[in-house]
Design a protein around this motif. Structure first.
Motif, PDB file in Angstrom:
ATOM      1  N   ILE A   8       0.945  -1.334   0.131  1.00  0.00           N
ATOM      2  CA  ILE A   8      -0.067   0.143   0.047  1.00  0.00           C
ATOM      3  C   ILE A   8       1.017   1.265  -0.177  1.00  0.00           C
ATOM      4  N   GLU A   9       0.939   1.917  -1.048  1.00  0.00           N
ATOM      5  CA  GLU A   9       1.654   3.182  -1.233  1.00  0.00           C
ATOM      6  C   GLU A   9       1.089   4.458  -0.575  1.00  0.00           C
ATOM      7  N   PRO A  44       3.743  10.009   7.398  1.00  0.00           N
ATOM      8  CA  PRO A  44       3.906   9.803   8.975  1.00  0.00           C
ATOM      9  C   PRO A  44       5.658   9.259   9.211  1.00  0.00           C
ATOM     10  N   PRO A  45       6.304  10.082  10.132  1.00  0.00           N
ATOM     11  CA  PRO A  45       7.680   9.391  10.437  1.00  0.00           C
ATOM     12  C   PRO A  45       7.719   8.018  10.591  1.00  0.00           C
ATOM     13  N   GLY A  46       8.676   7.267   9.901  1.00  0.00           N
ATOM     14  CA  GLY A  46       8.809   5.948   9.836  1.00  0.00           C
ATOM     15  C   GLY A  46       7.698   4.953   9.161  1.00  0.00           C
ATOM     16  N   THR A  49       3.719   4.122   4.173  1.00  0.00           N
ATOM     17  CA  THR A  49       2.482   4.440   3.489  1.00  0.00           C
ATOM     18  C   THR A  49       2.204   6.116   3.788  1.00  0.00           C
ATOM     19  N   SER A  50       1.799   6.655   2.618  1.00  0.00           N
ATOM     20  CA  SER A  50       1.613   7.978   2.809  1.00  0.00           C
ATOM     21  C   SER A  50      -0.047   8.217   2.823  1.00  0.00           C
ATOM     22  N   ALA A  67      -8.566   5.348   9.723  1.00  0.00           N
ATOM     23  CA  ALA A  67      -7.361   4.673   9.624  1.00  0.00           C
ATOM     24  C   ALA A  67      -6.594   4.253  10.719  1.00  0.00           C
ATOM     25  N   TYR A  68      -5.729   3.330  10.881  1.00  0.00           N
ATOM     26  CA  TYR A  68      -4.935   3.271  12.046  1.00  0.00           C
ATOM     27  C   TYR A  68      -3.525   3.847  11.862  1.00  0.00           C
TER      28      TYR A  68
END
Length: 136
Positions: A8-9, A44-46, A49-50, A67-68
């Motif tokens: 998942i990109e 998000p840092p780390g 997926t964006s 979303a989680y």
């Protein structure tokens, strides 16, 4: 069917005000990525997926996304979100009877959560995962 690698990109989230949404996620420390015109992408840092948003890139209603967002230390993450001004709930955790207020007393992986919303009320479920289940 043979298996092949799939990732998942990006997740598209519906927003009404692209600039306000961008500013909100940047204030959380999310990286603003280079994208084609009309698309805003933040990571998000780390995360591998964006999220993406922009005028007219999804017919979904603003505020309809959930979303989680997984973290290793929910206390530290929640404190950072509070400091950034994110509207975040108190902790809650899963029990045999359902969800109950507070941190999981044993801080078991997958148990403790909190939620926050972006300016359009898209919901993020902050979940503490310290050890992945086998096969993950």
């Amino acid at each position: 069917m043979s298996t092949f690698e799939q990732r998942i990109e990006a997740l598209i989230i519906p927003v009404t005000d692209v600039d306000a949404a961008r500013d909100f996620y940047v204030s959380l420390g999310w990286r603003l990525d280079v994208t084609p015109p009309g698309v805003v992408q933040l990571t998000p840092p780390g995360s591998a997926t964006s999220v993406q948003f922009g005028a007219g890139i999804t017919p979904a209603a603003p505020g309809s996304s959930t979303a989680y967002l997984v973290v290793e230390d929910i206390v530290t993450a929640r404190e950072a979100l509070v400091a950034a001004g994110a509207p975040i709930t108190d902790y809650f955790h899963r029990t045999a009877e359902g969800f109950t207020p507070g941190l999981d007393p044993e801080r078991r992986t997958y148990s403790t959560r909190a939620t926050f919303t972006d300016p359009d009320n898209n919901t993020w479920i902050l979940q503490e995962i310290t050890t992945r289940l086998p096969g993950r």
